[in-house]
Motif scaffolding. Structure first.
Motif, PDB file in Angstrom:
ATOM      1  N   THR A  34      -7.956  -0.068  -2.954  1.00 45.73           N
ATOM      2  CA  THR A  34      -6.687  -0.044  -3.672  1.00 45.73           C
ATOM      3  C   THR A  34      -6.099  -1.437  -3.824  1.00 45.73           C
ATOM      4  O   THR A  34      -5.162  -1.632  -4.572  1.00 45.73           O
ATOM      5  CB  THR A  34      -5.655   0.789  -2.905  1.00 45.73           C
ATOM      6  N   LEU A  38      -2.894  -3.034  -6.246  1.00 49.17           N
ATOM      7  CA  LEU A  38      -1.644  -2.958  -5.508  1.00 49.17           C
ATOM      8  C   LEU A  38      -1.213  -4.291  -4.949  1.00 49.17           C
ATOM      9  O   LEU A  38      -0.030  -4.524  -4.722  1.00 49.17           O
ATOM     10  CB  LEU A  38      -1.775  -1.946  -4.368  1.00 49.17           C
ATOM     11  N   GLU A 245      -5.228  -0.864   4.590  1.00 48.45           N
ATOM     12  CA  GLU A 245      -4.423   0.073   3.794  1.00 48.45           C
ATOM     13  C   GLU A 245      -3.298   0.627   4.650  1.00 48.45           C
ATOM     14  O   GLU A 245      -3.400   0.628   5.885  1.00 48.45           O
ATOM     15  CB  GLU A 245      -5.296   1.260   3.351  1.00 48.45           C
ATOM     16  N   ILE A 246      -2.285   1.135   3.997  1.00 48.09           N
ATOM     17  CA  ILE A 246      -1.167   1.723   4.744  1.00 48.09           C
ATOM     18  C   ILE A 246      -1.656   2.856   5.630  1.00 48.09           C
ATOM     19  O   ILE A 246      -1.303   2.965   6.802  1.00 48.09           O
ATOM     20  CB  ILE A 246      -0.079   2.213   3.771  1.00 48.09           C
ATOM     21  N   ALA A 247      -2.509   3.702   5.040  1.00 46.57           N
ATOM     22  CA  ALA A 247      -3.002   4.844   5.801  1.00 46.57           C
ATOM     23  C   ALA A 247      -3.723   4.372   7.053  1.00 46.57           C
ATOM     24  O   ALA A 247      -3.647   5.016   8.104  1.00 46.57           O
ATOM     25  CB  ALA A 247      -3.936   5.687   4.940  1.00 46.57           C
TER      26      ALA A 247
ATOM     27  N   GLY C 165      -0.133   6.016  -6.521  1.00 49.90           N
ATOM     28  CA  GLY C 165       0.700   4.835  -6.694  1.00 49.90           C
ATOM     29  C   GLY C 165       0.365   3.722  -5.726  1.00 49.90           C
ATOM     30  O   GLY C 165      -0.794   3.404  -5.488  1.00 49.90           O
ATOM     31  N   THR C 166       1.389   3.149  -5.155  1.00 50.68           N
ATOM     32  CA  THR C 166       1.190   1.972  -4.332  1.00 50.68           C
ATOM     33  C   THR C 166       0.479   2.281  -3.026  1.00 50.68           C
ATOM     34  O   THR C 166      -0.038   1.390  -2.389  1.00 50.68           O
ATOM     35  CB  THR C 166       2.552   1.369  -3.980  1.00 50.68           C
ATOM     36  N   LYS C 167       0.464   3.538  -2.661  1.00 49.74           N
ATOM     37  CA  LYS C 167      -0.137   3.873  -1.368  1.00 49.74           C
ATOM     38  C   LYS C 167      -1.661   3.801  -1.434  1.00 49.74           C
ATOM     39  O   LYS C 167      -2.297   3.238  -0.572  1.00 49.74           O
ATOM     40  CB  LYS C 167       0.263   5.299  -0.970  1.00 49.74           C
ATOM     41  N   GLY C 168      -2.225   4.405  -2.472  1.00 52.24           N
ATOM     42  CA  GLY C 168      -3.681   4.411  -2.588  1.00 52.24           C
ATOM     43  C   GLY C 168      -4.343   5.477  -1.761  1.00 52.24           C
ATOM     44  O   GLY C 168      -5.261   6.137  -2.186  1.00 52.24           O
ATOM     45  N   SER C 169      -3.850   5.682  -0.581  1.00 50.62           N
ATOM     46  CA  SER C 169      -4.468   6.666   0.297  1.00 50.62           C
ATOM     47  C   SER C 169      -3.375   7.220   1.191  1.00 50.62           C
ATOM     48  O   SER C 169      -2.563   6.467   1.719  1.00 50.62           O
ATOM     49  CB  SER C 169      -5.555   5.987   1.131  1.00 50.62           C
ATOM     50  N   ILE C 170      -3.309   8.531   1.320  1.00 46.46           N
ATOM     51  CA  ILE C 170      -2.236   9.138   2.110  1.00 46.46           C
ATOM     52  C   ILE C 170      -2.839  10.035   3.177  1.00 46.46           C
ATOM     53  O   ILE C 170      -3.666  10.893   2.869  1.00 46.46           O
ATOM     54  CB  ILE C 170      -1.298   9.975   1.214  1.00 46.46           C
TER      55      ILE C 170
END
Ligand SMILES: Nc1ncnc2c1ncn2[C@@H]1O[C@H](COP(=O)(O)OP(=O)(O)OP(=O)(O)O)[C@@H](O)[C@H]1O
Ligand SMILES: Nc1ncnc2c1ncn2[C@@H]1O[C@H](COP(=O)(O)OP(=O)(O)OP(=O)(O)O)[C@@H](O)[C@H]1O
Ligand SMILES: [Mg+2]
Ligand SMILES: [Mg+2]
Lengths: 339, 259, 410, 259, 410
Positions: A34, A38, A245-247, C165-170
């Motif tokens: 991503t 982003l 990544e955030i996740a 969106g900005t997260k890409g992965s949740i």
């Protein structure tokens, strides 16, 4: 055949000239990670805007297709860009693009991945092989510390992705001499987390508790590996990641994932904007080092674990606590003092 | 009063004017035979009446009301049941499934037993020679398929039945049963349109004969006031035609039998 | 009651009665190539034996449990594909729709903090709406479904990226009911056995009532012995499966959910007017139209079903991975779902196929994938072997089908 | 000597024994009519002779040699031309393309003009009413298609022609032309097998009549030594059948015409 | 000669003669919905206008030159797809085969140092062999081509990875003739104009001879005026295209090569016995078989052609990129090739389609892709817009086709 130009001509191209109102192309390789959309793109655009408010950035993403990237480069040249920043899908095949651009006197900056066959005008990167080595080494060190005994699973990236190949090479350079047995490895088609999950599930039945760690080549596949252990109802061993990544940050905070790697994308993106701007003004920026006959600047990424997640990701402003510390992750954040 | 009457029906396919200005009236309890040469437009007329093709011009009056028949479903709703010349069966479905297609018994939990029993009844009535009703229609012979198509049209409660060459593929016994059937339908007060190339059958069951020629009306005759020869010359457009020549030759050679 | 039942009076029919008759029937059909799912099952057994020989873990209870769970998501999607293939159309966008559905679920559930059932309902509803739009485009403009759904594939991939969106992965929380359902919830042993008994009892009772009705109507019917043998066989198989899977974790609820959907679709396709019209449209759409069937409604219903199942499959996949990301539903989800349907005997030209085919097909595909996973091969070899095994599995089936055409069955 | 003779031909479809132990002989210059009820196995026999289905048992002798006919192409090579009951035309191709399918003039640079001219000739000969030969066969009427299928079989140089219900969909004029054609074929020394449900046609052109009943031989008759009633009772297996009953009723009611 | 020609004697036919007749014919066919390629062309013009309005570079000579060159590789593959679709089959493996072919080319040419023509011949031959194997599998076992070629897709992807080995990517030398051919070789202006004149002359001469023959045979024929108008129109269009592209680099040899292949395939499909049998098999395989056509040979020939074209396309793609890598032929090559064929009017059910359809279809697809590239959109938006434009382009076509069915044409 006519002319000397490979690729397309068109527009008033070439270095020098009036840099105001100029266009610069920013060509990214894929959507598997991503980060390009982003982080790289907005950061590059912001910096460019700051350097040259009237300049226009042409952003394209090649979706892992080398010929599409070629088409995008040609189209950018047809629009008369003054410089191209490219993260090649295929480092070897990008030689054609370099040729075309240079034959039209458009400077080209290799970003993130090198173009060894035909030197670009500049190369800015952190090195994928190094990334692989760093995440794997961090895991191996951790396992040695814990005095773990058993073997490691290795989840590589897509078999058709050149960058994944580099990461794979780096991982091997850390895992092979580590003393831990490499139980099995797997090239994940299209980097798909589901595939990684399926594969790891199979390995869990096969090796049961021999698995003491998993080196996954990015956060997505790492997440898949973690889900596989959870679904099998067994303890999750340390699992690596890459991309921050955030996740992944959430999983690290919760203790599900062992590490990831934060690339200083902001620094790299801004550096490349600076270099591009200098080229557009007709200057020839000098490299810090030379790699593949190209003036280069390399940055070192940082491995992120639970210990340093706060300072690397949050204190530096790369992530905001409000994005990460949602719901079930709030508790973990509190414990680590992330606000 | 006519159950069904057509005025000024025209239909063009590309450069071919298949029907031009057709008129036709069918009364309840009347059997109208539509005859005509190959390509005269008979089946096109049938398809217009059963909602398969929309007409380019003209009006259809059904039970005194002017109607539009945009789809076959609309024709079903009006009470027009049709046996098409090309049968229009689903080859992958078996006989029972084809017979009851669109009119299944107990739609939410199909009643196979009832449908099978009724199928055998219908088929027996037409003295069909079908070994099993549970084979796909693809495995049936031409005549067996035609019997299935005819049996289909008897389900439901139609007011007008249109039969497009219903006996073309049938054996002698089945043909006889279908002619019996047509007579029964007439007695029950249904309007019947029957298309046929067989003058003997036409003369046996029809009340009126409407002749089409090259897409136009070419005369309507009461059946007992017209000879086979007259009908044939209306069909072919000449008294000297292949049929009459053949008949003469036959008589000349051996004094023989021509239907 | 006559000595010979109504449907057996033709003297050209070979006669056979009772259990013996049922057996000779099977032999007859085998010779004629009309074996139903038997060849696929044979193909499956071959694959299983080979993989078991190569790696004894393959048929271990633990691995089979994994296999069942991994089949569910794509299996559900394949179920929808069976429906569109039955009417002779195709849906290339199931992958994207499943990915989008997973993304919507994650955004609503995790991002917006809505209750999980609202998020699920929204995702499923979105699937249905997508299918409805396909149906409209198909009916109004007559655009080939290949193109409509190709456009859908692209567009919904775009939406998926946009939604994430900005997260890409949740991440979905591991302790949420949904993730548990897909990963950790297993049917208790007693309940599994009860299911097995109910299924066998149902088969017997249903068969018995049907046979009685048929006898009353003067038609031939299965003998009671045959019915008993069938139900006992089913009971034995199911009980064995339950017992064997129970050696480790048992039968996952997600798999039960998938099987339940298969049974429901089987009922809808084979026992309702709607199902009949689906087969009719697939067999000969003009004939179906002339029979007064609302062909447009059938197409719409089928597209809606397919997209809805794709959305459900996407939810299951997200739950199983405990995450929704940009590559969810990408890759070979489309091909696997279509291949599962085709391997299960659904024709690409419409009019032939069953819901059970999707179940069998996905098990074949997952078996290949799982078997190769355990063999730990190089990517290049793995691709080649996957292709070869896939082909072999289907050749068994096709050879029998071929003998069917040479025996004159369509 | 027979051009074509069959011995002990059997064919089973699943549980249905479609043909059992069939014998048939066709001489050069002879027209053999094969008649039988629906589903009697006539078309199955035709398909076996033309290589569409392989027989389960039995031998085929062609011009004195025992032959196998595994494919339709093999039948073509032997010189057996067939008009199938289901016509077997390609709906997406136009009339010319269908007529010459597999026997195109100048295969590497198709000679459209020659083919079109020849098509019009053939069709005129059968007095077909086809407005244009450049439309796809899907746009033709039932009878027009049948004419095309018949015209097809006349191309090439066959020794035996098999016609499976060739006149079922034809108009009166076209039927007469086809009967004329059959007679011409006989005069040219070809063996002709004609399947028909129309006894008048059978009696008009056939030399011998072979009756099939429920997949078995049920008698072979020389045509001038047998009455229509006899043939019908051989077909239906009873002298008291739907046809005779209908005929009686007709006579009782009005003393009428039954073919 | 009669006043009314043999083929116009039926009184139900509307009569029309000469140029007027030709025009009214077109109008007639338009009303009946039988417009051939006109709707696709209209769709194309719409797309072009919109993109031009959004970014004036779109219709610039430079961009159009790129567009032609980028069409060639996938266009050649689409040409093969048209053939398999015509017989009602499919080939999902063209992407893999093209990738493998590029890899084999690169390995033989660069890796082994063989002469370039040997490497090309080997790649093409490999394509042909692959197609032959498909044909055998299809004919022997009756496995659906969907499954055969799905297996091929996987297997040849594996081979591709294997052939490229650890390198992963191999550059072709820039100064090799092959790369020049794909990147730098343009037809000199005088030769381009000569081609245009030859094409127009050919159209006139061919039409004139044909018309004379028809008149001699007493059939209706195009009037000489019509013929002149047609050829002049063609000449004008071609000359304009050549002139406009010549503003920058001109007409690439690779594009000429592609167009030449299209013309050859057009000839084979429309003017030979083989082509006729392809349409016949696609329309009704049983009828074709009964007409004595060797159906198996037709299937085999078509699969061989398709794989061969895929291999040729792979070579062109490798030459254009000056490299062969692991992802060559992956991604959307399959879908684009099939979509090009379908957009160009080829039916997925067989029996309908033309070689020119592949040309038009690929130009539509490349136009969309090139136009969106110029618009500089976010990936998510780009996917959505691509889908929407694709759909719009086809709706124009389909609406006209639909009106055709309602006018009773198949
Ligand atoms: N769908 C169609 N498209 C184009 N033309 C058609 C179509 N259907 C019929 N026609 C043309 O219309 C004319 C009339 O056809 P129709 O089927 O009505 O004839 P018919 O009287 O039923 O003949 P037959 O006795 O052979 O069945 C024919 O010339 C035929 O070619
Ligand atoms: N392909 C097939 N598969 C299964 N059964 C078939 C097949 N073809 C024919 N049959 C069966 O064989 C029997 C004979 O069929 P056939 O078509 O030979 O009859 P026919 O004598 O031509 O009848 P008709 O007069 O109706 O044309 C029928 O009962 C039919 O159901
Ligand atoms: Mg008709
Ligand atoms: Mg028959």
């Amino acid at each position: 055949a006519c002319g000397s130009g490979a690729g397309s001509t068109g527009g008033d191209t070439g270095g020098g000239g009036d840099p105001q109102n100029a266009k610069v192309a920013f060509l990214m390789p894929d959507l598997a990670s991503t980060r390009y959309e982003l982080q790289d793109k907005p950061l590059f655009e912001a910096k460019m805007k700051q350097l040259c408010p009237t300049c226009e950035v042409i952003y394209q993403n090649a979706d892992s297709d080398a010929s599409k990237q070629q088409q995008q480069a040609n189209s950018a040249l047809a629009q008369g860009v003054k410089a191209i920043v490219i993260d090649p899908v295929d480092s070897a095949a990008a030689a054609t693009i370099v040729k075309s651009a240079q034959s039209q006197q458009v400077p080209i900056i290799a970003y993130d991945r090198p173009i060894p066959a035909t030197p670009a005008d500049y190369y800015i990167s952190f090195d994928n092989e190094k990334i692989g080595q760093l995440i794997a080494q961090s895991l191996v060190d951790h396992l040695k510390e814990e005095k773990a005994e058993g073997g490691i699973l290795q989840v590589n990236g897509s078999p058709t992705d050149a960058a994944a190949g580099l990461i794979k090479k780096g991982i091997h350079s850390a895992v092979d001499p580590s003393g831990f047995k490499l139980l099995a490895e797997y090239d994940t088609p299209d980097w798909q987390p589901e595939k990684a999950q399926t594969w790891v599930s199979g390995q869990i039945t096969q090796f049961k508790d021999q698995i003491v760690g998993v080196v996954a080549a990015n956060d997505g596949t790492g997440g898949g590996a973690i889900a596989a252990f959870k679904a099998a109802g067994v303890k999750v061993p340390p699992v690596t990641g890459n991309d921050a990544e955030i996740a992944a940050a959430q999983r690290i905070i919760n203790g599900d994932q062992y590490n990831t790697i934060s690339k200083p994308i902001k620094i790299v993106a801004e550096a490349s904007a600076n270099v591009a701007w200098e080229f557009m003004q007709g200057k020839k920026p000098a490299g810090k080092t030379t790699l593949y006959d190209t003036p280069s600047e390399l940055f070192v990424p940082t491995v992120v674990t639970k210990e340093n997640v706060k300072e690397v990701l949050f204190d530096s402003g790369i992530m905001k606590a409000s994005e990460v510390c949602t719901g079930e992750y709030a508790k973990g954040c509190d414990e680590l003092g992330i606000k | 009063m006519s159950v069904l009457s057509l005025r000024g029906i025209s239909k063009t396919f590309g450069a071919v004017a298949a029907l031009t200005d057709i008129e036709l009236d069918v009364d309840a309890g009347q059997v109208v035979a539509v005859v005509g040469d190959n390509g005269a437009g008979k089946s096109t007329l049938v398809k217009i009446l059963s909602g398969v093709h929309p007409p380019d011009a003209g009006t259809i009056t059904f039970e005194g009301r002017e109607v539009h028949i945009p789809t076959p479903a609309a024709a079903h709703r009006l009470g027009i049941a049709t046996v098409f010349q090309d049968l229009a069966l689903c080859e992958n479905l078996n006989v029972i499934q084809n017979l009851f297609l669109g009119q299944e018994i107990r739609p939410l939990r199909l009643n196979d037993v009832a449908m099978e029993t009724r199928s055998w009844e219908l088929l027996r009535q037409l003295s069909a020679k079908i070994p099993s009703v549970r084979v796909p229609v693809a495995a049936l012979s031409g005549g067996q398929r035609q019997t299935v198509a005819i049996a289909r049209s008897l389900l439901g409660d139609p007011k007008v039945i249109i039969l497009d060459e219903p006996t073309a593929a049938l054996g002698v016994a089945q043909t006889a049963e279908v002619l019996n059937l047509v007579e029964r339908l007439r007695e029950n007060g249904l309007g019947v349109i029957m298309i046929s190339h067989n003058m003997a059958d036409v003369k046996a069951v029809a009340d009126t004969v409407a002749v089409l020629r090259l897409g136009r009306n070419n005369g309507v005759f009461a059946v007992d006031e017209v000879t086979t020869e007259d009908i044939i010359s209306a069909i072919t457009g000449a008294t000297d035609n292949a049929v009459s020549r053949r008949a003469q030759r036959g008589q000349g050679a051996q004094g023989g039998q021509v239907s | 009651m006559t000595a010979v039942t109504t449907d057996r009076q033709d003297e050209r029919l070979r006669q056979s009665e009772g259990l013996r008759g049922a057996l000779s029937d099977v032999v007859e059909r085998a010779r004629g190539g009309d074996l139903g799912v038997i060849p696929v099952v044979v193909g499956l057994i071959v694959i299983w034996s080979v993989f078991q020989a190569l790696n004894p873990i393959f048929l271990s209870s633990a691995n089979l449990v994994n296999l069942t769970l991994e089949s569910a998501a794509v299996g559900v999607i394949a179920l929808g594909i069976v429906c569109v293939l039955l009417v002779g159309q195709i849906d290339l966008s199931v992958g994207s729709v499943s990915g989008l559905s997973g993304a919507v679920l994650a955004v609503l559930f995790v991002g917006q903090g809505l209750p999980v059932w609202v998020a699920i309902a929204a995702s499923v509803l979105m699937g249905a709406v997508i299918g409805w739009v396909y149906g409209q485009l198909f009916n109004r403009f007559g655009v080939p479904s290949f193109v409509i759904t190709l456009a859908g594939l692209l567009a919904f991939l775009g939406f998926q990226l946009y939604v994430l969106g900005t997260k890409g992965s949740i991440n979905l929380p591991f302790d949420s009911g949904l993730v548990n359902f897909a990963q950790l919830d297993f049917v208790p042993a007693w309940l599994s056995y009860t299911f097995a008994v109910i299924a066998a009892g149902w088969l017997f009772a249903g068969g018995y009532l049907h046979a009685r009705q048929r006898r009353k109507a003067g038609l031939s019917a299965r003998s009671t012995t045959t019915l008993v043998v069938r139900s006992v066989a089913l009971l034995a198989v199911l009980a064995f499966v339950v017992w064997y899977l129970g050696q480790t974790r048992g039968v996952g609820w997600m798999f039960v959910f998938f099987v339940a959907l298969v049974l429901i679709m089987h009922y809808l396709l084979s026992r309702t007017k709607w199902g009949r019209s689906v087969y009719a449209v697939g067999g000969n759409v003009e004939a179906a139209r002339r029979a007064g069937i609302n062909v447009r409604a059938v197409y719409t219903s089928v597209f809606v079903l397919c997209s809805t199942f794709a959305a459900v499959g996407g939810i299951l996949a997200a739950a199983r991975l405990a995450a929704a990301n940009q590559s969810s539903g990408a890759g070979d989800v489309n091909l696997n779902a279509i291949a599962a349907a085709v391997i299960g005997g659904t024709s690409l030209f419409g009019g032939r196929g069953t819901a059970f085919g999707a179940l069998l097909g996905i098990i074949v595909i997952q078996s290949i994938s799982s078997g190769l996973t355990l063999l730990n091969l190089d990517s290049s070899i793995r691709f080649v072997v996957t292709g070869a095994v896939l082909l072999l599995a289907v050749i068994v089936d096709s050879v029998s089908r071929r003998s069917r055409t040479s025996h004159g069955r369509a």
